[in-house]
Design an enzyme around this catalytic site. Structure first.
Site, PDB file in Angstrom:
ATOM      1  N   CYS A  66      44.673   6.964 -59.842  1.00 28.55           N
ATOM      2  CA  CYS A  66      44.564   7.255 -58.414  1.00 28.55           C
ATOM      3  C   CYS A  66      45.593   8.499 -57.874  1.00 28.55           C
ATOM      4  CB  CYS A  66      44.730   6.003 -57.512  1.00 28.55           C
ATOM      5  SG  CYS A  66      44.678   6.187 -55.842  1.00 28.55           S
ATOM      6  N   CYS A  99      47.050   7.898 -54.554  1.00 34.64           N
ATOM      7  CA  CYS A  99      48.255   6.860 -54.541  1.00 34.64           C
ATOM      8  C   CYS A  99      49.156   7.681 -55.174  1.00 34.64           C
ATOM      9  CB  CYS A  99      47.758   5.605 -55.394  1.00 34.64           C
ATOM     10  SG  CYS A  99      46.080   4.847 -54.864  1.00 34.64           S
ATOM     11  N   ASP A 100      49.199   8.284 -56.114  1.00 37.84           N
ATOM     12  CA  ASP A 100      50.205   8.772 -57.062  1.00 37.84           C
ATOM     13  C   ASP A 100      50.590  10.272 -57.010  1.00 37.84           C
ATOM     14  OD1 ASP A 100      50.739   5.961 -57.634  1.00 37.84           O
ATOM     15  OD2 ASP A 100      49.136   6.071 -59.353  1.00 37.84           O
TER      16      ASP A 100
END
Ligand code: NAP
Length: 314
Positions: free
Chosen positions: A136, A139-140
């Protein structure tokens, strides 16, 4: 055990929320199990959605999902923020158990559990997950500021993630097993024009290097068989999805890849009163708008089924 509900919807992406909007407007007061941590589905991990009709300037994936949820709530959907962990769909009354042990009974069920990330299948992919291996970018990506990283895959997800990651990374290798992308032309062009993205064609990742965190990958040329190591600190795997149908094994007809088999032209499964929609069924189109469309179909199919049983409202 709860009273017998007309309809329980399992899943909260565009298909589940759209089914809820339609079912709630039809006075069915559906219960929707939206998941314990992943409410909103895959679009919660997306940035800007440019192709959902009605938003000429685009809309952020999470905002679109929040709006759909609020719309479903406005008409009387009851949300349970938990996962379905066990289902018995075989009889006339279906039973769904959530992660807290609560049981719901319903005459009809709509399955909208979507899909999860496909993995390459390397041992280090598991052990270094969250330590450089990610699925992701939104997200990261932030954790890879000014670092060299790679994205694996050649579809829209991989190209979109690679483009997004150039906001943070100093360099993004896009590693694809063929020499032609599957991604849409507009996304390809954007990536090709980006000076931070380097395409690595005809190449597979055969090993991830590092003990406590990712330090590199071993690559194999699919044409020549040659291998080489590449130093990097992050690897984003974007090679497609697998349907989230584990709960249904042995109860509902699935195809060889695990997708629920719906009767052609409808959302009906092989079990009366059980309907399926969204990415759980669809391995061809897989768009937010097509998921929403089949969510609508599932609600209409469920409504007609319930009407045939003499049930018109909750
Ligand atoms: P996808 O279209 O199925 O692409 C998967 C890619 O991963 C393919 O290029 C495939 O290679 C590669 N791949 C598959 N298994 C692999 C393996 N074991 N090792 C290495 N590479 C592997 O999946 P997706 O990109 O997630 O897209 C799914 C759907 O969502 C598509 O319909 C896409 O259009 C849609 N989507 C749309 C948007 C958007 O419009 N904004 C964004 C993301 C996704 P091959 O090409 O060789 O098969």
């Amino acid at each position: 055990m709860s009273k017998i509900e007309p309809l329980v919807i399992i899943g909260s992406g565009p298909s589940g929320y759209t089914a809820a909007v339609y079912a709630a407007r039809a006075q069915l007061s559906p219960i929707l199990l939206e998941g314990s941590v992943t409410a909103g589905g895959a679009l919660m991990n997306t940035t800007e959605v440019e192709n959902f009709p009605g938003f000429k300037d685009g809309i952020m994936g999470p905002v679109l999902m929040e709006e759909m949820r609020a719309q479903a709530e406005r008409f009387g959907t009851r949300f349970i923020t938990d996962d379905a962990v066990k289902v018995d769909l075989t009889g006339e009354i279906k039973t769904i158990e959530d992660g807290s042990g609560n049981k719901y009974q319903a005459k009809a069920v709509i399955l909208a559990t979507g899909s999860g990330y496909k993995k390459i299948g390397l041992a280090k992919e598991e052990t270094l997950s969250g330590r450089g291996v990610s699925y992701c970018a939104t997200c990261d990506g932030f954790f890879f500021k000014e670092q060299a990283i790679a994205v694996v895959g050649g579809g829209d997800s991989a190209v979109e993630e690679a483009t997004f990651l150039t906001r943070f990374a100093s360099k993004v290798y896009l590693i694809h097993r063929r020499d032609e992308l599957r991604a849409s032309r507009i996304m390809q062009k954007r990536a090709q024009d980006d000076p931070k993205i380097e395409f690595v064609w005809n190449t597979e990742v055969i090993d991830i290097l590092g003990e406590d965190k990712v330090t590199g990958v071993t690559l194999k040329d699919t044409k020549t068989g040659e291998t080489k190591n590449l130093s990097l600190t992050g690897i984003f795997v974007a090679i497609g999805h697998i349907p989230r149908s584990e709960l249904l094994i042995g109860q509902i007809d699935l195809d060889d890849a695990g997708y629920v088999l719906a009767k052609p032209g409808s959302t009906k499964t092989n079990i009366e009163g059980v309907f399926a929609c969204g990415d759980l069924v669809d391995h061809v189109y897989r768009q937010a708008i097509t998921a929403a469309g089949t969510g609508c179909q599932a609600a209409l199919d469920a409504e007609r089924f319930l009407a045939s049983q003499g049930i018109f409202s909750a």
